[in-house]
Design a protein around this motif. Structure first.
Motif, PDB file in Angstrom:
ATOM      1  N   GLY A 239     -19.800  23.301  13.064  1.00 24.28           N
ATOM      2  CA  GLY A 239     -20.572  23.026  11.991  1.00 24.28           C
ATOM      3  C   GLY A 239     -21.979  23.739  12.131  1.00 24.28           C
ATOM      4  O   GLY A 239     -22.578  23.771  13.114  1.00 24.28           O
ATOM      5  N   SER A 240     -22.988  23.905  11.086  1.00 24.74           N
ATOM      6  CA  SER A 240     -23.980  24.283  11.160  1.00 24.74           C
ATOM      7  C   SER A 240     -25.233  23.531  11.900  1.00 24.74           C
ATOM      8  O   SER A 240     -25.934  23.995  12.414  1.00 24.74           O
ATOM      9  N   GLY A 241     -24.627  22.142  11.815  1.00 21.74           N
ATOM     10  CA  GLY A 241     -25.748  21.311  12.657  1.00 21.74           C
ATOM     11  C   GLY A 241     -25.711  21.214  14.068  1.00 21.74           C
ATOM     12  O   GLY A 241     -26.522  20.878  14.808  1.00 21.74           O
ATOM     13  N   VAL A 242     -24.749  21.935  14.767  1.00 26.48           N
ATOM     14  CA  VAL A 242     -24.645  22.052  16.156  1.00 26.48           C
ATOM     15  C   VAL A 242     -25.611  22.873  16.806  1.00 26.48           C
ATOM     16  O   VAL A 242     -26.317  22.701  17.513  1.00 26.48           O
ATOM     17  N   GLY A 243     -26.199  23.932  15.809  1.00 23.42           N
ATOM     18  CA  GLY A 243     -27.129  25.068  16.380  1.00 23.42           C
ATOM     19  C   GLY A 243     -26.835  25.764  17.573  1.00 23.42           C
ATOM     20  O   GLY A 243     -25.765  26.104  17.764  1.00 23.42           O
ATOM     21  N   ASP A 244     -27.897  25.825  18.364  1.00 22.05           N
ATOM     22  CA  ASP A 244     -27.740  26.189  19.552  1.00 22.05           C
ATOM     23  C   ASP A 244     -27.608  25.446  20.711  1.00 22.05           C
ATOM     24  O   ASP A 244     -27.876  25.861  22.005  1.00 22.05           O
ATOM     25  N   VAL A 245     -27.382  23.898  20.574  1.00 25.28           N
ATOM     26  CA  VAL A 245     -27.115  23.038  21.581  1.00 25.28           C
ATOM     27  C   VAL A 245     -25.802  23.440  22.390  1.00 25.28           C
ATOM     28  O   VAL A 245     -24.887  23.769  21.772  1.00 25.28           O
ATOM     29  N   SER A 246     -25.832  23.300  23.714  1.00 23.07           N
ATOM     30  CA  SER A 246     -24.842  23.416  24.488  1.00 23.07           C
ATOM     31  C   SER A 246     -23.819  22.604  24.258  1.00 23.07           C
ATOM     32  O   SER A 246     -24.029  21.383  24.186  1.00 23.07           O
ATOM     33  N   VAL A 247     -22.407  22.915  24.330  1.00 19.66           N
ATOM     34  CA  VAL A 247     -21.443  21.887  24.183  1.00 19.66           C
ATOM     35  C   VAL A 247     -21.382  20.707  25.242  1.00 19.66           C
ATOM     36  O   VAL A 247     -21.034  19.723  25.172  1.00 19.66           O
ATOM     37  N   GLU A 248     -21.861  21.313  26.562  1.00 23.99           N
ATOM     38  CA  GLU A 248     -21.873  20.493  27.714  1.00 23.99           C
ATOM     39  C   GLU A 248     -22.970  19.159  27.453  1.00 23.99           C
ATOM     40  O   GLU A 248     -22.708  18.267  27.733  1.00 23.99           O
ATOM     41  N   ASP A 249     -23.920  19.610  26.915  1.00 28.36           N
ATOM     42  CA  ASP A 249     -24.971  18.697  26.586  1.00 28.36           C
ATOM     43  C   ASP A 249     -24.509  17.732  25.596  1.00 28.36           C
ATOM     44  O   ASP A 249     -25.079  16.528  25.408  1.00 28.36           O
ATOM     45  N   LEU A 250     -23.552  18.016  24.715  1.00 24.42           N
ATOM     46  CA  LEU A 250     -22.979  17.051  23.583  1.00 24.42           C
ATOM     47  C   LEU A 250     -21.816  16.329  24.205  1.00 24.42           C
ATOM     48  O   LEU A 250     -21.229  15.472  23.569  1.00 24.42           O
ATOM     49  N   GLY A 251     -21.283  16.718  25.443  1.00 27.27           N
ATOM     50  CA  GLY A 251     -20.386  15.979  25.949  1.00 27.27           C
ATOM     51  C   GLY A 251     -18.878  16.508  25.341  1.00 27.27           C
ATOM     52  O   GLY A 251     -17.727  15.861  25.655  1.00 27.27           O
ATOM     53  N   ALA A 252     -18.942  17.628  24.832  1.00 25.38           N
ATOM     54  CA  ALA A 252     -17.599  18.321  24.119  1.00 25.38           C
ATOM     55  C   ALA A 252     -17.015  19.462  25.142  1.00 25.38           C
ATOM     56  O   ALA A 252     -17.761  19.746  26.082  1.00 25.38           O
ATOM     57  N   ASP A 253     -15.897  19.855  24.744  1.00 26.36           N
ATOM     58  CA  ASP A 253     -15.256  20.744  25.782  1.00 26.36           C
ATOM     59  C   ASP A 253     -15.465  22.300  25.108  1.00 26.36           C
ATOM     60  O   ASP A 253     -15.498  23.160  26.019  1.00 26.36           O
ATOM     61  N   ALA A 254     -15.621  22.433  23.843  1.00 26.14           N
ATOM     62  CA  ALA A 254     -15.766  23.682  23.228  1.00 26.14           C
ATOM     63  C   ALA A 254     -16.326  23.410  22.087  1.00 26.14           C
ATOM     64  O   ALA A 254     -16.694  22.563  21.221  1.00 26.14           O
ATOM     65  N   ARG A 255     -16.681  24.648  21.481  1.00 27.02           N
ATOM     66  CA  ARG A 255     -17.389  24.778  19.979  1.00 27.02           C
ATOM     67  C   ARG A 255     -16.430  25.916  19.062  1.00 27.02           C
ATOM     68  O   ARG A 255     -15.869  26.675  19.662  1.00 27.02           O
ATOM     69  N   ALA A 256     -16.304  25.518  17.960  1.00 25.02           N
ATOM     70  CA  ALA A 256     -15.389  26.470  17.161  1.00 25.02           C
ATOM     71  C   ALA A 256     -16.197  26.848  15.994  1.00 25.02           C
ATOM     72  O   ALA A 256     -17.047  25.960  15.185  1.00 25.02           O
ATOM     73  N   THR A 257     -16.331  28.068  15.500  1.00 22.93           N
ATOM     74  CA  THR A 257     -17.007  28.371  14.337  1.00 22.93           C
ATOM     75  C   THR A 257     -16.074  28.788  13.242  1.00 22.93           C
ATOM     76  O   THR A 257     -16.653  29.079  12.120  1.00 22.93           O
ATOM     77  N   SER A 258     -14.908  28.636  13.276  1.00 23.99           N
ATOM     78  CA  SER A 258     -13.963  28.918  12.267  1.00 23.99           C
ATOM     79  C   SER A 258     -12.665  28.294  12.659  1.00 23.99           C
ATOM     80  O   SER A 258     -12.371  27.651  13.581  1.00 23.99           O
ATOM     81  N   ALA A 259     -11.861  28.095  11.602  1.00 24.48           N
ATOM     82  CA  ALA A 259     -10.444  27.328  11.653  1.00 24.48           C
ATOM     83  C   ALA A 259      -9.561  28.175  12.594  1.00 24.48           C
ATOM     84  O   ALA A 259      -8.960  27.490  13.403  1.00 24.48           O
TER      85      ALA A 259
END
Length: 269
Positions: A239-259
């Motif tokens: 989503g657009s709210g993630v911006g350029d924040v790293s997924v590691e900093d968010l505690g996530a495993d990955a980022r997806a920009t599309s379905a």
């Protein structure tokens, strides 16, 4: 100097019944504006309609601007007309995936941008979102794929996130791929995500939709609590709210920009 016509006069110019011309307007195929409760059609709009096709509103060899037509209906709060655009597109060959990715999503993104630019009140954006959610509700029954399930997915927007439409569309697209989807909707507390994660059978991944960067602290908390509850589960943010924040900093495993990217991450996990 360009002149304008009433809708009846435009229908006469085009040689069609008034209700046919009205349907063209509702589908966004004939450009018109409402002035004092009466539809007005410019000479230019009639000429463009004629030049588009000898027998209809879509230009030969050119894709119809379905997203723009849908956006017009959504901004006007015209739920029936918006559904008419969807039906017209599907009659012309569009499937549910195309409706979501090529029509509904671009229309809503542009509406959001227009609101952010101060073009209209937030009430217009909320009204458009409500109609869009009704469209998703009507199309959901078509998002079923037969055969063995690929596994379970939990989707939603964390606490503070008021937009549930992106997750709803993503859920349907994932169902088309063969995943079992639990959609928690908007503004879901972290404890509710954890509860759903513990209950979901054959859970493969959790997807968090983020449209506002102001909620990233809650997103991080949610990601980490999910991983604490089920460490093997893939946690994906988008989503657009993630911006350029790293997924590691968010505690996530990955980022997806599309379905499609989300689906590929699931298959690779």
């Amino acid at each position: 100097m360009s002149s304008t016509h009433t809708l009846q006069e435009a229908a006469d110019e085009l040689g069609v019944h008034y209700m046919t011309a009205y349907r063209y307007v509702r589908l966004g195929q004939l450009e018109a504006v409402k002035v004092g409760g009466t539809w007005q059609v410019a000479d230019r709009a009639i000429s463009e309609f004629r030049n588009g096709s000898a027998a209809g509103p879509v230009a030969r060899g050119k894709p119809a601007p379905w997203a723009a037509r849908l956006e017009d209906r959504l901004v006007d709060g015209d739920a029936q007309g918006a559904w008419g655009v969807i039906e017209a597109a599907m009659t012309s060959g569009a499937d549910v995936r195309s409706v979501y990715l090529d029509m509904l999503s671009p229309a809503m993104v542009h509406i959001g941008a227009r609101w952010a630019a101060g073009e209209f009140d937030i009430a217009i954006e909320h009204q458009a979102t409500g109609i869009a959610m009704r469209i998703v509700g009507r199309l959901g029954s078509q998002c079923v794929r037969r055969g063995r399930s690929l596994g379970g997915i939990v989707l939603g927007a964390p606490a503070g996130e008021s937009h549930g439409l992106p997750a709803a569309m993503l859920g349907d697209l994932m169902r088309l791929h063969g995943w079992d989807v639990t959609d928690l909707g908007a503004n879901t507390p972290t404890k509710s995500f954890v509860h759903a994660v513990r209950r979901a059978p054959e859970l493969k991944a959790v997807g968090l939709s983020v449209t506002n960067s102001a909620h990233l602290d809650e997103v991080e908390n949610c990601c980490r609590k999910i991983k604490d509850a089920q460490s093997h589960v893939l946690v994906v943010v988008g989503g657009s709210g993630v911006g350029d924040v790293s997924v590691e900093d968010l505690g996530a495993d990955a980022r997806a920009t599309s379905a499609d990217q989300f689906h590929e991450l699931l298959l690779a996990h």
